[in-house]
Design a protein around this motif. Structure first.
Motif, PDB file in Angstrom:
ATOM      1  N   HIS B 106      76.052  72.230  87.154  1.00  0.00           N
ATOM      2  CA  HIS B 106      75.370  72.992  86.150  1.00  0.00           C
ATOM      3  C   HIS B 106      76.221  73.069  84.891  1.00  0.00           C
ATOM      4  O   HIS B 106      75.617  72.792  83.557  1.00  0.00           O
ATOM      5  N   LEU B 109      76.007  69.845  82.914  1.00  0.00           N
ATOM      6  CA  LEU B 109      74.695  69.852  82.311  1.00  0.00           C
ATOM      7  C   LEU B 109      74.914  70.789  80.919  1.00  0.00           C
ATOM      8  O   LEU B 109      74.391  70.447  79.894  1.00  0.00           O
ATOM      9  N   VAL B 110      75.516  71.931  81.030  1.00  0.00           N
ATOM     10  CA  VAL B 110      75.815  72.660  79.808  1.00  0.00           C
ATOM     11  C   VAL B 110      76.815  71.927  78.968  1.00  0.00           C
ATOM     12  O   VAL B 110      76.004  72.047  77.599  1.00  0.00           O
ATOM     13  N   SER B 113      74.484  69.456  77.120  1.00  0.00           N
ATOM     14  CA  SER B 113      73.552  70.150  76.258  1.00  0.00           C
ATOM     15  C   SER B 113      74.223  70.393  74.756  1.00  0.00           C
ATOM     16  O   SER B 113      73.631  70.399  73.816  1.00  0.00           O
ATOM     17  N   PRO B 117      72.686  67.993  71.599  1.00  0.00           N
ATOM     18  CA  PRO B 117      71.459  68.756  71.767  1.00  0.00           C
ATOM     19  C   PRO B 117      69.916  68.231  71.453  1.00  0.00           C
ATOM     20  O   PRO B 117      69.019  68.672  72.144  1.00  0.00           O
ATOM     21  N   PHE B 120      69.588  65.575  74.823  1.00  0.00           N
ATOM     22  CA  PHE B 120      69.581  65.891  76.150  1.00  0.00           C
ATOM     23  C   PHE B 120      68.283  66.750  76.229  1.00  0.00           C
ATOM     24  O   PHE B 120      68.154  67.924  76.511  1.00  0.00           O
ATOM     25  N   THR B 121      66.955  65.849  76.157  1.00  0.00           N
ATOM     26  CA  THR B 121      65.721  66.513  76.362  1.00  0.00           C
ATOM     27  C   THR B 121      65.312  66.963  77.884  1.00  0.00           C
ATOM     28  O   THR B 121      66.139  66.513  78.753  1.00  0.00           O
ATOM     29  N   PRO B 122      64.373  67.773  77.941  1.00  0.00           N
ATOM     30  CA  PRO B 122      64.004  68.065  79.308  1.00  0.00           C
ATOM     31  C   PRO B 122      63.626  66.819  80.045  1.00  0.00           C
ATOM     32  O   PRO B 122      64.303  67.120  81.249  1.00  0.00           O
ATOM     33  N   GLU B 123      63.263  65.610  79.703  1.00  0.00           N
ATOM     34  CA  GLU B 123      62.934  64.538  80.458  1.00  0.00           C
ATOM     35  C   GLU B 123      64.446  64.130  80.820  1.00  0.00           C
ATOM     36  O   GLU B 123      64.661  63.831  82.080  1.00  0.00           O
ATOM     37  N   HIS B 125      67.343  65.908  81.108  1.00  0.00           N
ATOM     38  CA  HIS B 125      67.552  66.924  81.984  1.00  0.00           C
ATOM     39  C   HIS B 125      67.229  66.879  83.418  1.00  0.00           C
ATOM     40  O   HIS B 125      68.232  67.029  84.269  1.00  0.00           O
ATOM     41  N   VAL B 126      65.924  66.551  83.575  1.00  0.00           N
ATOM     42  CA  VAL B 126      65.687  66.588  85.035  1.00  0.00           C
ATOM     43  C   VAL B 126      65.829  65.271  85.727  1.00  0.00           C
ATOM     44  O   VAL B 126      66.583  65.195  86.887  1.00  0.00           O
ATOM     45  N   ASP B 129      69.915  66.106  86.350  1.00  0.00           N
ATOM     46  CA  ASP B 129      70.017  67.268  87.236  1.00  0.00           C
ATOM     47  C   ASP B 129      69.768  66.550  88.778  1.00  0.00           C
ATOM     48  O   ASP B 129      70.376  66.728  89.737  1.00  0.00           O
TER      49      ASP B 129
END
Lengths: 147, 144
Positions: B106, B109-110, B113, B117, B120-123, B125-126, B129
């Motif tokens: 986590h 990832l922070v 991010s 910024p 580090f898109t939602p795609e 990110h997943v 992760d």
């Protein structure tokens, strides 16, 4: 009772004054729905959640993001009594919305990541720690009325 | 949980290529941040004199970790085999509770991010992760 230092109070106030609610709310919730797709189970009435682009463009998702952030602002304005302030919200999530409370952590993790992007290098480890404490108190308060 | 799809792997590799050059500062920031934000993780480092973010040991260990993560990216097609000796280290010697892998992930990832910024898109990110969860799983292999 949760004890907040002056530094923690001003840090939280600072964060909320700096972030753009209309950006952070929708970004956090859409990120949660994308990164943890099982959370979509609670949003059956929101229409098209088919893929990341659809989720990001979905106006109901965006509107709900704002609702969530306003809720967090309520906690920020009542920092010394978040548990009592959120009693009804907790009941709502447990009895009406039937949300598995483990999901709260997923959303707050996404919130931390979105706020980190917004604040950039200002989101120092110290600021992050305070925000994490705040979110932990919010989550604990939301979990309180689950029986 | 789920395994990495071809798309996930592509996304991880593509994003990590962008990270290239900034790995050390990312690793040090993520690790030192974790010790501050999740103080329970400090219990594993009681043998260090200085656990503050500026400390040389903390900075160095952050680099050690991120080097291993970067290596894991190259071994993304078979993390279990690729991380075997690291798993043995964590299982038999370090005995870090695997819950902490998630905490470190986590924090990584922070930091990603913060540093990226826009990228580090939602795609992404997943995919990241999932990748870090897969790394954690591979690290946990030898535990029991």
């Amino acid at each position: 009772m949760v004890v907040w230092t002056d530094f923690e109070r001003s840090t939280i106030e600072n964060i909320f004054s700096k972030i753009n609610y209309e950006v952070v709310g929708p970004a956090a919730i859409s990120r949660c729905l994308i990164v943890y797709p099982w959370t979509q189970r609670y949003f059956g009435g929101f229409g098209n959640l088919y893929n990341a682009a659809a989720i990001i463009d979905n106006p109901k998702v965006a509107a709900h993001g704002l609702v969530v952030l306003k809720g967090l602002e309520l906690a920020q304005k009542n920092m010394d009594n978040i548990k009592a302030t959120f009693a009804d919200l907790s009941k709502l999530h447990s009895e009406k919305l039937l949300v598995d409370p483990d999901n709260f952590k997923l959303l707050t993790d996404c919130l931390a990541i979105v706020v980190a992007a917004e604040l950039g290098e200002d989101f120092t480890a110290e600021v992050h720690a305070v925000f994490q404490k705040f979110l932990a108190v919010v989550v604990a308060s939301l979990r309180k009325q689950y029986y | 949980m789920t395994s990495l799809s071809a798309k996930d792997k592509d996304r991880v590799r593509a994003f990590w290529a962008k990270v290239s050059g900034k790995e050390d500062e990312i690793g040090s920031d993520a690790f030192s941040r974790m010790l501050v934000v999740y103080p329970q993780t400090k219990t594993y480092f009681s043998h260090w004199k200085d656990l503050s973010p500026g400390s040389a040991q903390v900075q160095k260990h952050g680099k050690t970790i991120i080097t291993a993560v970067a290596d894991a990216v190259t071994k993304i097609d078979d993390l279990t085999a690729g991380l075997l000796s690291l798993s043995e280290l964590h299982a038999y010697k370090l005995r870090v509770d695997p819950g902490n892998f998630k905490i470190l992930a986590h924090n990584l990832l922070v930091v990603l991010s913060i540093k990226f910024p826009k990228d580090f898109t939602p795609e992404v990110h997943v995919a990241m992760d999932k990748f870090l969860a897969a790394v954690a799983r591979a690290l946990s292999e030898k535990y029991r």
